[in-house]
Design a protein around this motif. Structure first.
Motif, short mmCIF file in Angstrom:
data_model
loop_
_atom_site.label_atom_id
_atom_site.label_comp_id
_atom_site.label_asym_id
_atom_site.label_seq_id
_atom_site.Cartn_x
_atom_site.Cartn_y
_atom_site.Cartn_z
N LEU A 216 9.69 -19.94 -16.88
CA LEU A 216 9.26 -18.70 -17.54
C LEU A 216 7.91 -18.29 -16.97
CD1 LEU A 216 10.05 -19.76 -21.21
CD2 LEU A 216 11.41 -18.22 -19.79
N THR A 217 7.72 -16.99 -16.80
CA THR A 217 6.45 -16.50 -16.28
C THR A 217 5.76 -15.67 -17.36
OG1 THR A 217 7.62 -16.26 -14.19
CG2 THR A 217 5.41 -15.30 -14.31
N THR A 218 4.50 -15.99 -17.61
CA THR A 218 3.74 -15.17 -18.55
C THR A 218 3.10 -14.03 -17.78
OG1 THR A 218 3.32 -17.08 -19.94
CG2 THR A 218 1.90 -15.16 -20.27
N ILE A 219 3.51 -12.81 -18.10
CA ILE A 219 3.01 -11.63 -17.39
C ILE A 219 1.63 -11.24 -17.89
CG2 ILE A 219 3.48 -9.20 -16.82
CD1 ILE A 219 5.65 -11.04 -15.77
N LYS A 220 1.48 -11.21 -19.19
CA LYS A 220 0.16 -10.89 -19.74
C LYS A 220 0.03 -11.35 -21.18
CE LYS A 220 1.30 -6.29 -21.34
NZ LYS A 220 1.44 -4.91 -21.01
#
Lengths: 249, 313
Positions: A216-220
């Motif tokens: 999972l990537t945390t965008i902001k």
């Protein structure tokens, strides 16, 4: 009951007011007080009580975290855990990686029970215990508010939305604990001194054969929208008038 | 196209409204096909309800005696068997969904996104962390099945008007016997369900006793409200755990929330942030609850609540 493994997480202390970094890259952690996740403290307390009730099980505290997580494991040892293992990482791992890591420890240690808090108060994910139980192919009892152990089984009362539910599980098993299971003990100074002599081993994901998943990537990260300032009324009559005007009653 | 499997929550008779919120969330994903899976001993009645929800394309009934009670260890392998046909698997962020979906995710070897509160794309969502004191935007890998729980307070219930097909389905999954359901104890009540009520009256430690909570019940009944409690009130034994509202209790989104004798700890505010209107009644004018309240009244609740009950009549 031979051995109970308790998984604990180092988190921002319960009382700290969380601030989001202005650039949206996360929350401010510099100089912030860190503690044992409160739910994990309850998990550890339960393990200690089972030990003290006469089972004499070994209580093993384990964590995945940065080097400073040794502080939280020392707290666990001061509360009464017999030994501790830190899987040292340089950044937070996702719940699935955490579960895989705890599984690797479980395969080495063969505990009869694994306790965790039902969620950590930082990411509020509420996943790791269930994932660990799945990977271990063992029963799970989540949100426990009462645990009774006898004859290789546990009867667990769970806090569910409708009230309380009771299940019976065969051991070994994973139990995640809720707030009302117990009230954790306070650590006394002599225990802190004693804890310094207890074994705390440090290992790594690589040594356990775990590759860190970044799925999972945390965008902001952003602060929540603020509610608009409300009005104060002087008495019940005015309150009722305001609510009637809003069409709420 | 996104093919979304929703794990329907029910008690054998009635579809839980949390499932309707999941449908709304799934509909917000562009070009989505929505299937509701129902696990139970006999889901015939519930399937009819699920099929009538607008936006649902298909209802799967997975009926077998072992599914009589919602045990995650029993449901999860069956869901894994179904999941191959879907891009997303959603459950509600209720105790049912929270218990179940991570077990499914781990068996599939995929991550889970908990508490979806906003859809920004088929694999991009917003969710709260730190008890709602920060929101993160998360992106998941579209090549993997995405498992998620839907934060029920963030979505409206999907309306009726659907006519989905209903299909009986069996899976070849072998089920464990290591987990057995013994029973449940619920504070059954004629009042509206706390999680979905339009009006909620909630009490804190200032009530002082379980006996005094009757004051709230009486007022709540007058206005047709559900009754909640702060953690402090539950811990003190004034109210049962299923009434707890907050980070670790229920997260609710009523039209009106009336907080009586609740100081407003961050963990409590987390549970009520989505309420349309928050009313606070507290004798301490400095209580943090007033920072989020739309309407506040400082005073003695033991005088205010009976008067309020009289005047709303």
């Amino acid at each position: 009951m031979q051995k109970i493994m308790v998984c604990i997480k180092r988190v921002v202390d319960y009382n700290v007011r969380i601030r989001v970094k202005p650039d949206g890259s996360g929350v401010m952690l510099d100089g912030v007080k860190m503690s044992v996740n409160p739910f994990d403290e309850i998990a550890l307390e339960e393990a200690l009580r089972i030990k003290e009730r006469g089972s004499n099980a070994e209580v093993l505290a384990v964590s995945i975290g940065v080097a400073d997580t040794q502080q939280q494991l020392r707290t666990a040892l001061a509360m009464g855990a017999d030994r501790a293992i830190l899987v040292q990482v340089d950044a937070a791992v996702e719940p699935l990686t955490a579960a895989q890591t705890f599984l690797a420890l479980a395969r080495k240690e063969n505990p009869d029970l694994i306790f965790l808090g039902k969620q950590a108060i930082d990411d509020d994910a509420n996943q790791t215990g269930q994932m660990l139980a799945a990977l271990w192919d063992r029963p799970q009892a989540t949100f426990a508010s009462k645990i009774e152990i006898a004859d290789g089984k546990a009867v667990v009362t769970r806090e569910v939305d409708a009230g309380l539910e009771t299940i019976e599980i065969d051991l070994p098993a994973v139990v995640t604990v809720d707030l009302r299971l117990n009230e954790p003990r306070y650590v006394k100074l002599p225990d802190i001194m004693k804890a310094k002599k207890k074994p705390l081993d440090v290992t790594t994901l690589e040594a356990l054969g775990i590759s860190r998943g970044q799925l999972l990537t945390t965008i902001k990260t952003e602060p929540p929208p603020q509610r608009q300032k409300g009005v104060m009324v002087k008495d019940v009559a005015e309150l009722v008038a305001v609510l009637k005007k809003k069409g709420l009653i | 196209m996104s093919k979304i499997l929703i794990l329907g929550e029910h008690d054998g008779m009635t579809l839980n409204p949390a499932t309707l919120k999941c449908v709304t969330c799934a509909k917000e994903i562009a070009d989505s096909q929505i299937t509701v899976a129902l696990f139970g001993a006999d889901t015939a009645a519930v399937a009819v309800q699920a099929a009538a929800v607008l936006g649902v394309n298909k209802v799967l009934r997975i009926d077998r005696p072992e599914n009589a009670h919602p045990l995650a260890a029993v449901f999860a392998p069956q869901i894994v068997a179904l999941a191959v046909d879907y891009t997303h698997v959603f459950g509600p962020s209720t105790s049912f969904g929270k218990d179940l979906t991570p077990r499914v995710a781990a068996l599939l070897g995929v991550p889970q996104v908990s508490d979806l509160m906003a859809v920004e794309g088929a694999y991009r969502f917003r969710r709260p962390i730190y008890a709602g004191n920060a929101l993160v935007t998360i992106e998941a890998d579209p090549r993997r099945t995405l498992i998620a729980t839907v934060r029920v307070a963030s979505f409206e219930a999907a309306p009726p008007g659907g006519s989905a097909t209903i299909e009986l389905r069996t899976t070849g999954a072998s089920l464990p016997t290591h987990t057995r359901y013994l029973g449940a104890k619920s504070g059954s009540t004629d009042r509206p369900d706390l999680q979905t009520a339009a009006r909620v009256v909630s009490g804190g430690r200032a009530l002082g006793s379980a006996e005094n909570f009757k004051l709230l019940f009486s007022f709540a009944d007058k206005i047709g409200a559900a009754v909640g409690a702060s953690r402090a009130a539950v811990d003190a034994g004034y109210a049962p755990n299923e009434m707890q509202v907050g980070q670790t209790g229920k997260i609710i989104s009523p039209e009106i929330y009336i907080a009586i004798g609740i100081s407003g700890a961050i963990q409590h505010l987390t549970g009520i942030k989505d309420a349309r209107t928050i009313v606070a009644i507290n004798k301490d004018g400095e209580a943090p609850i007033f920072e989020v309240a739309d309407v506040g009244l400082v005073g003695d609740l033991f005088q205010i609540v009976p008067e309020l009950e009289r005047l709303v009549g």
